[in-house]
Design a protein around this motif. Structure first.
Motif, short mmCIF file in Angstrom:
data_model
loop_
_atom_site.label_atom_id
_atom_site.label_comp_id
_atom_site.label_asym_id
_atom_site.label_seq_id
_atom_site.Cartn_x
_atom_site.Cartn_y
_atom_site.Cartn_z
N ASN A 1 -1.34 -5.72 5.76
CA ASN A 1 -1.85 -5.79 4.65
C ASN A 1 -1.23 -7.39 3.96
O ASN A 1 -1.04 -7.23 2.60
N ASN B 1 0.79 -1.27 -0.06
CA ASN B 1 -0.16 0.13 0.15
C ASN B 1 0.84 1.37 0.03
O ASN B 1 0.51 2.26 0.54
N LYS C 1 2.74 0.07 -5.76
CA LYS C 1 1.89 0.16 -4.95
C LYS C 1 0.82 -0.85 -5.65
O LYS C 1 0.59 -0.73 -6.78
N GLY C 2 -0.11 -1.82 -4.55
CA GLY C 2 -1.13 -2.52 -5.14
C GLY C 2 -0.51 -3.82 -5.73
O GLY C 2 -1.31 -4.60 -5.89
#
Lengths: 227, 227
Positions: A117, A37, A42-43
């Motif tokens: 995450n 994140n 990112k992702g």
DNA sequence: TCAAAAGTGTTAAGTTTACACCCATGA
DNA sequence: TCATGGGTGTAAACTTAACACTTTTGA
């Protein structure tokens, strides 16, 4: 200050750690992966990582980073090696040192894992990973497999007490091949440091199965390991 | 410029390379060691080393540093791992990545070796080494031994053509144990990629001995290796 | 002619593999 | 009573290890 000018002219680099965290659950090897994140990438999925700090050795940095994610101390870790391609991290030049860890999947701090995450993924169905993380995973897997065949490191993936069926399933997952039950048990019986506890576990079957445990002292003294 | 501030807050380190250079001579494994004529630790024995530069990967830095000393290109090298204790180098914080190399001892550039104040030393009678270089050597030796038992890397320590007696002596040096001549030759005979050349070498004995060579293509296609 | 290294097979011991049925229990 | 996982031994195939003498030739 340096004691001489010997170092002066040379460049410095960020040095990071990446952790290949193995767990064993429902008959499968799993890795603990992060959905990033933050930038870069990112992702996307990645290994747990972080930067080495001034006041810590690389080994200690690896321990710290593993603890940040899992809450665990005293975990079995091995260095996989350094990854030093120039463009391996598109953001900056970073030399990364990979370590693998073997943890009992029931022990980790679920809170912490979720807040990062992170989640457990079956190693035979990995998503695409950022940078050179896939190569790190492959090398870690091979090293772990090799080492697990000659030293009793696999037990780090199990709870303290375990049934022989569970142990066999674990080694089948590590080696990626099925084994003969009787031959497997003969080999275990030949290793005195894998001790019967006298306790019966009824959670896995109606009949119940004997629980075993590793006697590390006994292994250190007399231990040969071969599965 | 970095694409984000992610890296900014972290420290940077010198990253160096140290080379464990194996050679084989007169029945013994040897290492190429330097008597340092510069600080720190001037006058002591060390591995050949150097710093990673901005424009090179760590693998390429290792190749460059090996070439600087030996004049050799296309050498078999493997990474041993990263060494990252805080005080491993008393002058400055340096993270070092060790590589081992296997070279045919007859091939190196003697000029260059001498100008670096380097010399070959029997591995079973090493002098004291600086920093953590002894640990690097020990780990490299174990990795090399392990790998040599399952892949045909040992041939990198020999000239292109070799007798079976020489090959056996090499493996005895690698494993640190003597072997039975007939059993050894049986194993070699089972590996088709170790080919007889039809040439006889008369330098080692009056009778002369057959010279063999490795056929790498054949190994790649069909090769199993086990000595 | 002899010293020195090269070359050559067989057998016993040990290890690995393949294989199938009975047991105990809770649902 | 039956479905489910737990538990057990033997024999054949293969691999490894031990072992000693003959050959060739230059000095």
């Amino acid at each position: 200050m340096p004691k001489c000018n010997y170092y002066r002219e040379h460049p410095k680099f960020y040095v990071s750690i990446d952790c290949i965290i193995f767990g064993f659950s429902r008959g499968k090897l799993n890795l603990l992966l992060l959905k990033r994140n933050f930038e870069p990438s990112k992702g996307q999925w990645s290994l747990m990582g972080g930067f080495v700090q001034k006041d810590e050795s690389t080994d200690n940095a690896a321990k710290r980073i593993l603890r940040e994610l899992t809450g665990l101390d005293d975990v079995y870790m091995e260095q996989v090696g350094a990854f030093g391609e120039i463009d391996r991290d598109p953001g900056e030049r970073v030399v990364s040192i990979a370590y693998y860890a073997l943890i009992n999947i029931d022990d980790h701090d679920e809170q912490s894992v979720q807040s990062h995450n992170a989640s457990w993924t079956d190693i035979s169905a990995l998503p695409e990973l950022i940078f050179d993380h896939r190569e790190m995973v492959d090398r870690a897997r091979n090293m772990m497999k090799q080492k697990a065949s000659v030293e009793p490191i696999g037990f780090n993936l199990l709870p303290e007490l375990f049934t022989l069926t569970r142990l066999q399933t674990l080694y089948e997952a590590i080696y990626g091949e099925t084994m003969d039950k009787r031959n497997f048990r003969k080999r275990v019986a030949d290793m005195a440091f894998i001790e019967e506890t006298g306790i019966i576990d009824k959670t896995g079957s109606k009949r119940g199965a004997r629980l075993y445990r590793v006697n590390s002292d006994l292994y250190r003294k007399t231990g040969k390991f071969k599965i």
